[in-house]
Design a protein around this motif. Structure first.
Motif, PDB file in Angstrom:
ATOM      1  N   VAL A  66      50.947  26.891  34.344  1.00 47.13           N
ATOM      2  CA  VAL A  66      51.974  27.926  34.194  1.00 47.13           C
ATOM      3  C   VAL A  66      53.302  27.383  34.705  1.00 47.13           C
ATOM      4  N   GLU A  67      54.383  27.861  34.139  1.00 47.04           N
ATOM      5  CA  GLU A  67      55.716  27.444  34.589  1.00 47.04           C
ATOM      6  C   GLU A  67      56.088  28.129  35.891  1.00 47.04           C
ATOM      7  N   ASN A  68      55.535  29.303  36.109  1.00 48.68           N
ATOM      8  CA  ASN A  68      55.788  30.096  37.297  1.00 48.68           C
ATOM      9  C   ASN A  68      55.235  29.370  38.532  1.00 48.68           C
ATOM     10  N   LYS A  69      56.012  29.223  39.566  1.00 47.65           N
ATOM     11  CA  LYS A  69      55.550  28.555  40.795  1.00 47.65           C
ATOM     12  C   LYS A  69      54.936  29.536  41.791  1.00 47.65           C
ATOM     13  N   ASN A  70      54.942  30.817  41.448  1.00 42.71           N
ATOM     14  CA  ASN A  70      54.335  31.827  42.312  1.00 42.71           C
ATOM     15  C   ASN A  70      52.840  31.929  42.030  1.00 42.71           C
ATOM     16  N   LEU A  71      52.152  32.660  42.869  1.00 46.15           N
ATOM     17  CA  LEU A  71      50.715  32.861  42.716  1.00 46.15           C
ATOM     18  C   LEU A  71      50.433  33.647  41.431  1.00 46.15           C
ATOM     19  N   VAL A  72      49.520  33.134  40.613  1.00 42.04           N
ATOM     20  CA  VAL A  72      49.075  33.826  39.406  1.00 42.04           C
ATOM     21  C   VAL A  72      47.552  33.877  39.416  1.00 42.04           C
ATOM     22  N   SER A  73      46.989  34.686  38.545  1.00 40.62           N
ATOM     23  CA  SER A  73      45.538  34.768  38.461  1.00 40.62           C
ATOM     24  C   SER A  73      45.102  34.618  37.012  1.00 40.62           C
ATOM     25  N   ILE A  74      43.901  34.107  36.829  1.00 37.36           N
ATOM     26  CA  ILE A  74      43.291  34.056  35.505  1.00 37.36           C
ATOM     27  C   ILE A  74      41.961  34.785  35.570  1.00 37.36           C
ATOM     28  N   ASP A  75      41.739  35.633  34.584  1.00 41.42           N
ATOM     29  CA  ASP A  75      40.450  36.283  34.369  1.00 41.42           C
ATOM     30  C   ASP A  75      39.978  35.821  33.004  1.00 41.42           C
ATOM     31  N   LEU A  76      38.739  35.382  32.916  1.00 45.82           N
ATOM     32  CA  LEU A  76      38.198  34.894  31.661  1.00 45.82           C
ATOM     33  C   LEU A  76      36.884  35.620  31.389  1.00 45.82           C
ATOM     34  N   GLY A  81      31.166  29.665  21.698  1.00 41.75           N
ATOM     35  CA  GLY A  81      31.692  30.937  21.217  1.00 41.75           C
ATOM     36  C   GLY A  81      33.123  31.153  21.654  1.00 41.75           C
ATOM     37  N   ILE A  82      33.557  32.402  21.543  1.00 36.59           N
ATOM     38  CA  ILE A  82      34.934  32.785  21.855  1.00 36.59           C
ATOM     39  C   ILE A  82      34.962  33.517  23.186  1.00 36.59           C
ATOM     40  N   TYR A  83      35.913  33.147  24.024  1.00 36.63           N
ATOM     41  CA  TYR A  83      36.145  33.776  25.321  1.00 36.63           C
ATOM     42  C   TYR A  83      37.594  34.264  25.354  1.00 36.63           C
ATOM     43  N   ILE A  84      37.824  35.344  26.070  1.00 37.56           N
ATOM     44  CA  ILE A  84      39.158  35.942  26.168  1.00 37.56           C
ATOM     45  C   ILE A  84      39.693  35.696  27.577  1.00 37.56           C
ATOM     46  N   TYR A  85      40.954  35.236  27.656  1.00 43.49           N
ATOM     47  CA  TYR A  85      41.552  35.035  28.981  1.00 43.49           C
ATOM     48  C   TYR A  85      42.802  35.881  29.153  1.00 43.49           C
ATOM     49  N   ARG A  86      43.066  36.207  30.418  1.00 43.27           N
ATOM     50  CA  ARG A  86      44.295  36.913  30.810  1.00 43.27           C
ATOM     51  C   ARG A  86      44.853  36.192  32.034  1.00 43.27           C
ATOM     52  N   SER A 131      53.375  40.898  34.790  1.00 36.60           N
ATOM     53  CA  SER A 131      53.442  40.345  33.440  1.00 36.60           C
ATOM     54  C   SER A 131      52.219  39.465  33.197  1.00 36.60           C
ATOM     55  N   TYR A 132      51.784  39.406  31.940  1.00 38.11           N
ATOM     56  CA  TYR A 132      50.576  38.638  31.658  1.00 38.11           C
ATOM     57  C   TYR A 132      50.611  38.038  30.254  1.00 38.11           C
ATOM     58  N   THR A 133      49.760  37.055  30.070  1.00 42.40           N
ATOM     59  CA  THR A 133      49.528  36.401  28.793  1.00 42.40           C
ATOM     60  C   THR A 133      48.040  36.507  28.498  1.00 42.40           C
ATOM     61  N   MET A 134      47.709  36.849  27.264  1.00 44.59           N
ATOM     62  CA  MET A 134      46.308  36.903  26.865  1.00 44.59           C
ATOM     63  C   MET A 134      46.081  35.953  25.697  1.00 44.59           C
ATOM     64  N   GLY A 135      44.849  35.455  25.566  1.00 45.50           N
ATOM     65  CA  GLY A 135      44.532  34.570  24.452  1.00 45.50           C
ATOM     66  C   GLY A 135      43.041  34.337  24.355  1.00 45.50           C
ATOM     67  N   LYS A 136      42.675  33.494  23.402  1.00 46.46           N
ATOM     68  CA  LYS A 136      41.271  33.147  23.167  1.00 46.46           C
ATOM     69  C   LYS A 136      41.034  31.685  23.507  1.00 46.46           C
ATOM     70  N   LEU A 137      39.903  31.434  24.127  1.00 52.48           N
ATOM     71  CA  LEU A 137      39.415  30.084  24.373  1.00 52.48           C
ATOM     72  C   LEU A 137      38.151  29.922  23.554  1.00 52.48           C
ATOM     73  N   ILE A 138      38.094  28.838  22.789  1.00 53.72           N
ATOM     74  CA  ILE A 138      36.914  28.562  21.978  1.00 53.72           C
ATOM     75  C   ILE A 138      36.097  27.478  22.665  1.00 53.72           C
ATOM     76  N   LYS A 139      34.831  27.785  22.947  1.00 54.10           N
ATOM     77  CA  LYS A 139      33.911  26.816  23.558  1.00 54.10           C
ATOM     78  C   LYS A 139      33.090  26.187  22.439  1.00 54.10           C
ATOM     79  N   GLN A 140      33.142  24.864  22.349  1.00 52.68           N
ATOM     80  CA  GLN A 140      32.371  24.140  21.320  1.00 52.68           C
ATOM     81  C   GLN A 140      31.087  23.604  21.910  1.00 52.68           C
TER      82      GLN A 140
END
Length: 75
Positions: A17-27, A54-59, A66-75
């Protein structure tokens, strides 16, 4: 702004992340089960080698809400 790569992935995944502050990821898997919850500054990584394909969702969320969401594909 956040980047999660490689995507698709089979082993290690890096989150930056570009942000230098504490962030969290939930997957989550596609059924909504929490797979990873992690707090970090600027960059972290995790191993998905033992996960099912399969497909996993991250936040990725900053402390200001503020947040970003997306998909992670596991092969």
């Amino acid at each position: 702004n956040a980047a999660l790569y490689p995507n698709p992935a089979s082993n290690n995944v890096i989150v930056k992340v570009e942000n230098k502050n504490l962030v969290s990821i939930d997957l989550f898997d596609i059924s909504g089960r929490l797979m990873i919850k992690k707090e970090f500054y600027s960059q972290t990584s995790f191993d998905i080698n033992k996960w099912s394909e399969g497909i996993y969702i991250y936040r990725i969320q900053s402390k200001d809400g503020s947040y970003t969401m997306g998909k992670l594909i596991k092969q």
